[in-house]
Design a protein around this motif. Sequence first.
Motif, PDB file in Angstrom:
ATOM      1  N   ALA A   1       0.828  -1.208   0.000  1.00 29.79           N
ATOM      2  CA  ALA A   1       0.000   0.000   0.000  1.00 29.79           C
ATOM      3  C   ALA A   1       0.862   1.258   0.000  1.00 29.79           C
ATOM      4  O   ALA A   1       0.430   2.305   0.478  1.00 29.79           O
TER       5      ALA A   1
ATOM      6  N   GLY B   1      -3.762   2.913  -2.931  1.00 30.86           N
ATOM      7  CA  GLY B   1      -4.234   1.995  -1.908  1.00 30.86           C
ATOM      8  C   GLY B   1      -3.507   0.662  -2.000  1.00 30.86           C
ATOM      9  O   GLY B   1      -2.367   0.582  -2.467  1.00 30.86           O
ATOM     10  N   LYS B   2      -4.161  -0.392  -1.570  1.00 31.34           N
ATOM     11  CA  LYS B   2      -3.548  -1.721  -1.607  1.00 31.34           C
ATOM     12  C   LYS B   2      -3.475  -2.201  -3.059  1.00 31.34           C
ATOM     13  O   LYS B   2      -4.500  -2.326  -3.731  1.00 31.34           O
TER      14      LYS B   2
ATOM     15  N   HIS C   1      -6.570  -0.267  -5.366  1.00 33.26           N
ATOM     16  CA  HIS C   1      -7.715   0.067  -4.506  1.00 33.26           C
ATOM     17  C   HIS C   1      -8.338  -1.163  -3.849  1.00 33.26           C
ATOM     18  O   HIS C   1      -9.518  -1.159  -3.489  1.00 33.26           O
ATOM     19  N   ASN C   2      -7.551  -2.222  -3.691  1.00 31.93           N
ATOM     20  CA  ASN C   2      -8.083  -3.463  -3.128  1.00 31.93           C
ATOM     21  C   ASN C   2      -8.311  -3.357  -1.620  1.00 31.93           C
ATOM     22  O   ASN C   2      -7.663  -2.568  -0.926  1.00 31.93           O
ATOM     23  N   SER C   3      -9.203  -4.199  -1.119  1.00 31.85           N
ATOM     24  CA  SER C   3      -9.432  -4.266   0.325  1.00 31.85           C
ATOM     25  C   SER C   3      -8.484  -5.254   0.985  1.00 31.85           C
ATOM     26  O   SER C   3      -8.171  -5.136   2.176  1.00 31.85           O
TER      27      SER C   3
ATOM     28  N   GLY D   1     -11.926  -3.359  -3.235  1.00 38.56           N
ATOM     29  CA  GLY D   1     -12.178  -2.453  -2.122  1.00 38.56           C
ATOM     30  C   GLY D   1     -12.215  -1.020  -2.609  1.00 38.56           C
ATOM     31  O   GLY D   1     -12.455  -0.754  -3.793  1.00 38.56           O
ATOM     32  N   ARG D   2     -11.926  -0.098  -1.686  1.00 42.64           N
ATOM     33  CA  ARG D   2     -11.910   1.325  -2.031  1.00 42.64           C
ATOM     34  C   ARG D   2     -10.792   2.037  -1.277  1.00 42.64           C
ATOM     35  O   ARG D   2     -10.938   3.175  -0.840  1.00 42.64           O
ATOM     36  N   THR D   3      -9.649   1.349  -1.121  1.00 47.35           N
ATOM     37  CA  THR D   3      -8.508   1.949  -0.438  1.00 47.35           C
ATOM     38  C   THR D   3      -7.819   2.956  -1.361  1.00 47.35           C
ATOM     39  O   THR D   3      -7.966   2.907  -2.580  1.00 47.35           O
ATOM     40  N   GLY D   4      -7.063   3.868  -0.766  1.00 44.59           N
ATOM     41  CA  GLY D   4      -6.416   4.910  -1.559  1.00 44.59           C
ATOM     42  C   GLY D   4      -7.431   5.952  -1.994  1.00 44.59           C
ATOM     43  O   GLY D   4      -8.459   6.159  -1.344  1.00 44.59           O
TER      44      GLY D   4
ATOM     45  N   GLU E   1     -16.281   1.079  -4.506  1.00 40.70           N
ATOM     46  CA  GLU E   1     -15.555  -0.179  -4.670  1.00 40.70           C
ATOM     47  C   GLU E   1     -15.306  -0.453  -6.155  1.00 40.70           C
ATOM     48  O   GLU E   1     -16.255  -0.504  -6.946  1.00 40.70           O
TER      49      GLU E   1
END
Length: 209
Positions: free
Chosen positions: A129, A135-136, A152-154, A174-177, A182
Motif C-alpha cells: 500500500a 491503496g492496496k 484500490h483493493n481491500s 475495495g476502495r482503499t487509496g 468499490e
Amino acid sequence: MPELEPESELPPGVFHRVRPGQTLWRIARTYGVELESLVEANSILDPSRIVTGDMIWIPGARDTVEVGVHVPEGAAAAGEWIWPVRNGVVLSGFGAPRRSHRHGGLDIKGFAGQPVVAARSGRVVYAGAGLRGYGKTVILDHSDGIRSLYAHNSALLVRVGERVDQGQSIARIGRTGNATTEHCHFEIRVNDRRVDPSRWLSPARRAAR
C-alpha cells in the motif's frame, strides 16, 4: 568502367498482415520471435496499438503462418488477457480527463470483497500500500516488458516473488487509496509506459451515464 558491387541480400523474413482481433504479442508468440524484435524491426511506439491491415515485418521467418485472434473472457488460452473482474462494468476509461492528468487505466466496478484475478500469468513484483493514491496494490510482471497493475483493493492475496496463473485470485475489491466506490483500477504498462487496456481485452460493458 568501374566494377559494380554485388547487391546485398535482404535479411530473411516475411510480412504478416494484421487481422481483426490479433495482438502483436500473439503474432510474436506464433512466429516464435521476441516481442521486442517485432517492436524494433517495425519501429512500433505502442505495441498495443497495431491496426487491422498493418503489415508487420517478421524477421527470420520464411513463410507466413496463421495467427489466432483474441479469445473473449472465460475461454482465453494461456497467455491471452482476461478481465480482472468477472462481469465487471467500466466506470472510467483510459485517457478520461481528471483534474491534473488523464486516467492511466480502467476503473472496473465490482462489489466489496469480490475476487480480483490475474489478467495474465506472471510474477508478483509488488504487493503493498505504498504507492500514493493507489491503496492496496498488486503489480505483476509478465516477462516481456509488460506489467499489469491492480489497485484500490481491500485485501491482497499474494506476496512478492510468487508466481500466479491467469485467472488466479490475487486480491479483493475495495476502495482503499483515492477511491470513492468499490472498484479495481487496472493498468497495463509496456516498458513502464501506460497503454489502453481495452485494446488488449474483449469488449466490455460500460456503466450508464
